[in-house]
Motif scaffolding. Structure first.
Motif, PDB file in Angstrom:
ATOM      1  N   GLU A 308       0.826  -1.205   0.000  1.00 41.72           N
ATOM      2  CA  GLU A 308       0.000   0.000   0.000  1.00 41.72           C
ATOM      3  C   GLU A 308       0.864   1.261   0.000  1.00 41.72           C
ATOM      4  O   GLU A 308       0.566   2.229  -0.723  1.00 41.72           O
ATOM      5  N   THR A 309       1.941   1.272   0.775  1.00 41.28           N
ATOM      6  CA  THR A 309       2.799   2.455   0.787  1.00 41.28           C
ATOM      7  C   THR A 309       3.569   2.600  -0.521  1.00 41.28           C
ATOM      8  O   THR A 309       3.938   3.725  -0.900  1.00 41.28           O
ATOM      9  N   SER A 310       3.789   1.503  -1.236  1.00 44.95           N
ATOM     10  CA  SER A 310       4.479   1.600  -2.525  1.00 44.95           C
ATOM     11  C   SER A 310       3.647   2.371  -3.540  1.00 44.95           C
ATOM     12  O   SER A 310       4.179   2.865  -4.535  1.00 44.95           O
ATOM     13  N   GLN A 311       2.353   2.474  -3.294  1.00 45.65           N
ATOM     14  CA  GLN A 311       1.456   3.156  -4.216  1.00 45.65           C
ATOM     15  C   GLN A 311       1.083   4.569  -3.761  1.00 45.65           C
ATOM     16  O   GLN A 311       0.377   5.285  -4.461  1.00 45.65           O
ATOM     17  N   ALA A 312       1.548   4.960  -2.563  1.00 43.98           N
ATOM     18  CA  ALA A 312       1.019   6.181  -1.950  1.00 43.98           C
ATOM     19  C   ALA A 312       1.879   7.417  -2.137  1.00 43.98           C
ATOM     20  O   ALA A 312       1.422   8.534  -1.878  1.00 43.98           O
ATOM     21  N   GLY A 313       3.151   7.285  -2.527  1.00 35.47           N
ATOM     22  CA  GLY A 313       3.983   8.443  -2.783  1.00 35.47           C
ATOM     23  C   GLY A 313       4.613   9.081  -1.562  1.00 35.47           C
ATOM     24  O   GLY A 313       5.133  10.200  -1.647  1.00 35.47           O
ATOM     25  N   ASP A 314       4.591   8.410  -0.409  1.00 35.72           N
ATOM     26  CA  ASP A 314       5.211   8.927   0.803  1.00 35.72           C
ATOM     27  C   ASP A 314       6.469   8.104   1.062  1.00 35.72           C
ATOM     28  O   ASP A 314       6.406   6.979   1.565  1.00 35.72           O
ATOM     29  N   ALA A 315       7.629   8.662   0.737  1.00 34.07           N
ATOM     30  CA  ALA A 315       8.880   7.904   0.792  1.00 34.07           C
ATOM     31  C   ALA A 315       9.209   7.447   2.212  1.00 34.07           C
ATOM     32  O   ALA A 315       9.679   6.325   2.422  1.00 34.07           O
ATOM     33  N   ALA A 316       8.975   8.294   3.201  1.00 33.36           N
ATOM     34  CA  ALA A 316       9.298   7.935   4.582  1.00 33.36           C
ATOM     35  C   ALA A 316       8.410   6.793   5.069  1.00 33.36           C
ATOM     36  O   ALA A 316       8.882   5.855   5.726  1.00 33.36           O
ATOM     37  N   ALA A 317       7.130   6.888   4.754  1.00 34.59           N
ATOM     38  CA  ALA A 317       6.204   5.825   5.157  1.00 34.59           C
ATOM     39  C   ALA A 317       6.542   4.513   4.446  1.00 34.59           C
ATOM     40  O   ALA A 317       6.466   3.432   5.043  1.00 34.59           O
ATOM     41  N   ASP A 318       6.954   4.616   3.193  1.00 35.67           N
ATOM     42  CA  ASP A 318       7.312   3.416   2.440  1.00 35.67           C
ATOM     43  C   ASP A 318       8.566   2.760   3.007  1.00 35.67           C
ATOM     44  O   ASP A 318       8.654   1.538   3.115  1.00 35.67           O
ATOM     45  N   GLU A 319       9.536   3.587   3.387  1.00 31.52           N
ATOM     46  CA  GLU A 319      10.762   3.066   3.992  1.00 31.52           C
ATOM     47  C   GLU A 319      10.444   2.309   5.276  1.00 31.52           C
ATOM     48  O   GLU A 319      10.920   1.191   5.500  1.00 31.52           O
ATOM     49  N   ALA A 320       9.648   2.911   6.130  1.00 31.40           N
ATOM     50  CA  ALA A 320       9.291   2.282   7.403  1.00 31.40           C
ATOM     51  C   ALA A 320       8.510   0.994   7.179  1.00 31.40           C
ATOM     52  O   ALA A 320       8.728  -0.009   7.879  1.00 31.40           O
ATOM     53  N   ALA A 321       7.614   0.994   6.205  1.00 32.04           N
ATOM     54  CA  ALA A 321       6.806  -0.194   5.934  1.00 32.04           C
ATOM     55  C   ALA A 321       7.658  -1.334   5.408  1.00 32.04           C
ATOM     56  O   ALA A 321       7.422  -2.504   5.738  1.00 32.04           O
ATOM     57  N   ASN A 322       8.666  -1.023   4.601  1.00 31.69           N
ATOM     58  CA  ASN A 322       9.526  -2.068   4.067  1.00 31.69           C
ATOM     59  C   ASN A 322      10.425  -2.664   5.144  1.00 31.69           C
ATOM     60  O   ASN A 322      10.664  -3.877   5.155  1.00 31.69           O
ATOM     61  N   VAL A 323      10.915  -1.832   6.049  1.00 31.17           N
ATOM     62  CA  VAL A 323      11.695  -2.359   7.175  1.00 31.17           C
ATOM     63  C   VAL A 323      10.817  -3.286   8.015  1.00 31.17           C
ATOM     64  O   VAL A 323      11.227  -4.397   8.389  1.00 31.17           O
ATOM     65  N   ALA A 324       9.611  -2.843   8.307  1.00 33.55           N
ATOM     66  CA  ALA A 324       8.698  -3.651   9.121  1.00 33.55           C
ATOM     67  C   ALA A 324       8.356  -4.970   8.442  1.00 33.55           C
ATOM     68  O   ALA A 324       8.279  -6.022   9.092  1.00 33.55           O
ATOM     69  N   ALA A 325       8.155  -4.936   7.130  1.00 41.06           N
ATOM     70  CA  ALA A 325       7.812  -6.158   6.400  1.00 41.06           C
ATOM     71  C   ALA A 325       8.956  -7.153   6.415  1.00 41.06           C
ATOM     72  O   ALA A 325       8.759  -8.363   6.589  1.00 41.06           O
ATOM     73  N   GLU A 326      10.179  -6.653   6.242  1.00 44.02           N
ATOM     74  CA  GLU A 326      11.338  -7.538   6.246  1.00 44.02           C
ATOM     75  C   GLU A 326      11.539  -8.171   7.615  1.00 44.02           C
ATOM     76  O   GLU A 326      11.787  -9.385   7.728  1.00 44.02           O
ATOM     77  N   LEU A 327      11.438  -7.385   8.656  1.00 45.44           N
ATOM     78  CA  LEU A 327      11.610  -7.913  10.002  1.00 45.44           C
ATOM     79  C   LEU A 327      10.498  -8.893  10.363  1.00 45.44           C
ATOM     80  O   LEU A 327      10.743  -9.931  11.004  1.00 45.44           O
ATOM     81  N   ALA A 328       9.275  -8.600   9.946  1.00 49.64           N
ATOM     82  CA  ALA A 328       8.157  -9.493  10.253  1.00 49.64           C
ATOM     83  C   ALA A 328       8.305 -10.834   9.549  1.00 49.64           C
ATOM     84  O   ALA A 328       8.054 -11.895  10.136  1.00 49.64           O
TER      85      ALA A 328
END
Length: 406
Positions: A308-328
């Motif tokens: 969802e963040t990959s489609q939203a245009g918010d780079a900071a939110a996308d970065e945080a979401a990708n870190v969270a996804a990898e750790l999860a």
């Protein structure tokens, strides 16, 4: 504009499960015979193609179901319970679908239409032999009417069943890392069923050789544009396989206990299906399988947020979401592997020596779980999780394997 704009409402999970349950049940019926006789599941993957399962993540406008990532992995666990080989064989396919889903519409549309029509992709990333870490021997060379691919890959999971191969390579002219989406129906592609592992033996994981294989212009993608949560995604497929293996072991041992008439003089003095110690063994394994599934679905929620963040245009939110996804996904892999290996091993305590009969092939659940758990060694995932917890170190999203010196 992105493909996100074409999505309709997410489908109902219960309806999706009801739609695919008959296909999974049919696949499960033949799993033991395929294991005994080493029959590759070409026909069964065809059933999944025809049912629309392989187009789960493709938007409805392009012929798919428009499912979320949580729904995809929920259903993949169900499929893995029916046959872990088939769930893993589709690993590269669903990853390429995800990549083309995240891509801008002009780049992804041609592929999503193909996947929506039932075409399937396999995987061609890893090289073995003398290749060094950081190097890629497989090369893509520009030609007048497209590109040519030359090289050799191993661990080509699912490629033997596929119409396309998601191939990692470098351009011969620029050295740029790229993805070449290679059609399998051409003389320049050779697929070998030479995987010799003791588990997951029917995943089509073997050698792929490219000899002046042709690639259309739309099939060459800069690796730098690859969807960022790809590593989490690939591991989530393995998490689903592990959860499915645990559930399958519980299912099969429960059936054996239910049928068993022989007991032990030093047991509970009752039929085995009523023996409280035996029931405890099965119940404990069932809890392990439940927890492995829950961990996978929790990690899938993190991956869905990264989509969802990959489609939203918010780079900071996308970065945080990708870190969270990898750790999860890493946490789910570490926990799920432990749970699945315990479940697939400890269920034997509910039976006796007869459970070791090769005709039952109850060992296949442990062998399959052990093989899936050996992908991307767990010790490194544990270190990454600890390093983030203690030092805030971000996880590595892409890694390579190869020869080292020293």
């Amino acid at each position: 504009m992105t493909l996100h704009d074409t999505w309709a409402e997410i489908p109902d999970t219960a309806a999706l499960k009801a739609r695919f349950r008959p296909v999974f049940d049919r696949i499960a019926e033949g799993a033991l015979r395929r294991e005994r006789e080493r029959i590759l599941p070409f026909e069964e993957i065809g059933w999944l193609r025809e049912s629309g399962f392989t187009a789960l993540r493709v938007p409805v406008d392009y012929g798919g179901a428009g499912a979320s990532l949580v729904q995809l992995f929920d259903l993949l666990i169900d499929l893995a319970e029916a046959d872990t080989n088939i769930a893993q064989a589709l690993r590269g396919h669903f990853a390429l679908v995800e990549d083309r889903l995240v891509a801008p519409r002009a780049e992804g549309e041609i592929w999503l239409r193909r996947f929506g029509a039932g075409e399937i992709a396999g995987n061609g990333w890893t090289e073995v032999g003398e290749v060094k870490i950081g190097d890629t021997i497989t090369k893509v060379t520009p030609e007048a009417d497209g590109f040519r691919v030359d090289g050799e890959k191993f661990y080509s999971t699912g490629t033997i069943f596929a119409d396309w191969i998601d191939t990692y390579a470098t351009r011969a002219d620029t050295g740029e890392p790229v993805i070449a989406i290679v059609a399998t129906a051409q003389p320049g592609v050779e697929r070998r069923d030479d995987w010799t592992g003791f588990g997951q033996r029917l995943t089509g994981t073997g050698t792929t050789v490219y000899s002046a294989a042709r690639v259309e212009a739309a099939g060459l993608v800069p690796f730098a544009t690859r969807f960022r949560y790809q590593t989490a995604f690939y591991q989530l497929v393995l998490d689903a396989v592990l959860a499915g293996a645990a559930a399958a072991a519980v299912r099969d041992v429960s059936e054996q206990v239910r049928r068993r008439t022989r007991g032990f003089s030093h047991g509970a003095g009752t039929v085995v299906r009523n023996d409280p110690q035996v029931l405890q063994v099965v119940g404990r394994a069932r809890a392990f399988a439940f927890a492995a599934r829950a961990a996978t679905l929790e990690a899938a929620r993190a991956a869905q947020h990264a989509y969802e963040t990959s489609q939203a245009g918010d780079a900071a939110a996308d970065e945080a979401a990708n870190v969270a996804a990898e750790l999860a996904s890493a946490a789910a892999q570490v926990a799920g592997a432990d749970l699945a290996l315990r479940a697939t091993s400890e269920v034997f305590n509910a039976l006796s020596a007869s459970a070791a009969a090769t005709g039952l092939a109850l060992d296949r659940h442990w062998r399959n779980a052990r093989t899936a758990a050996s992908h991307n060694p767990l010790i490194y995932k544990e270190r990454i999780l600890g390093d983030h917890a203690v030092n805030g170190t971000e996880p590595v999203y892409v890694w390579q394997i190869g020869r080292v010196t020293g």
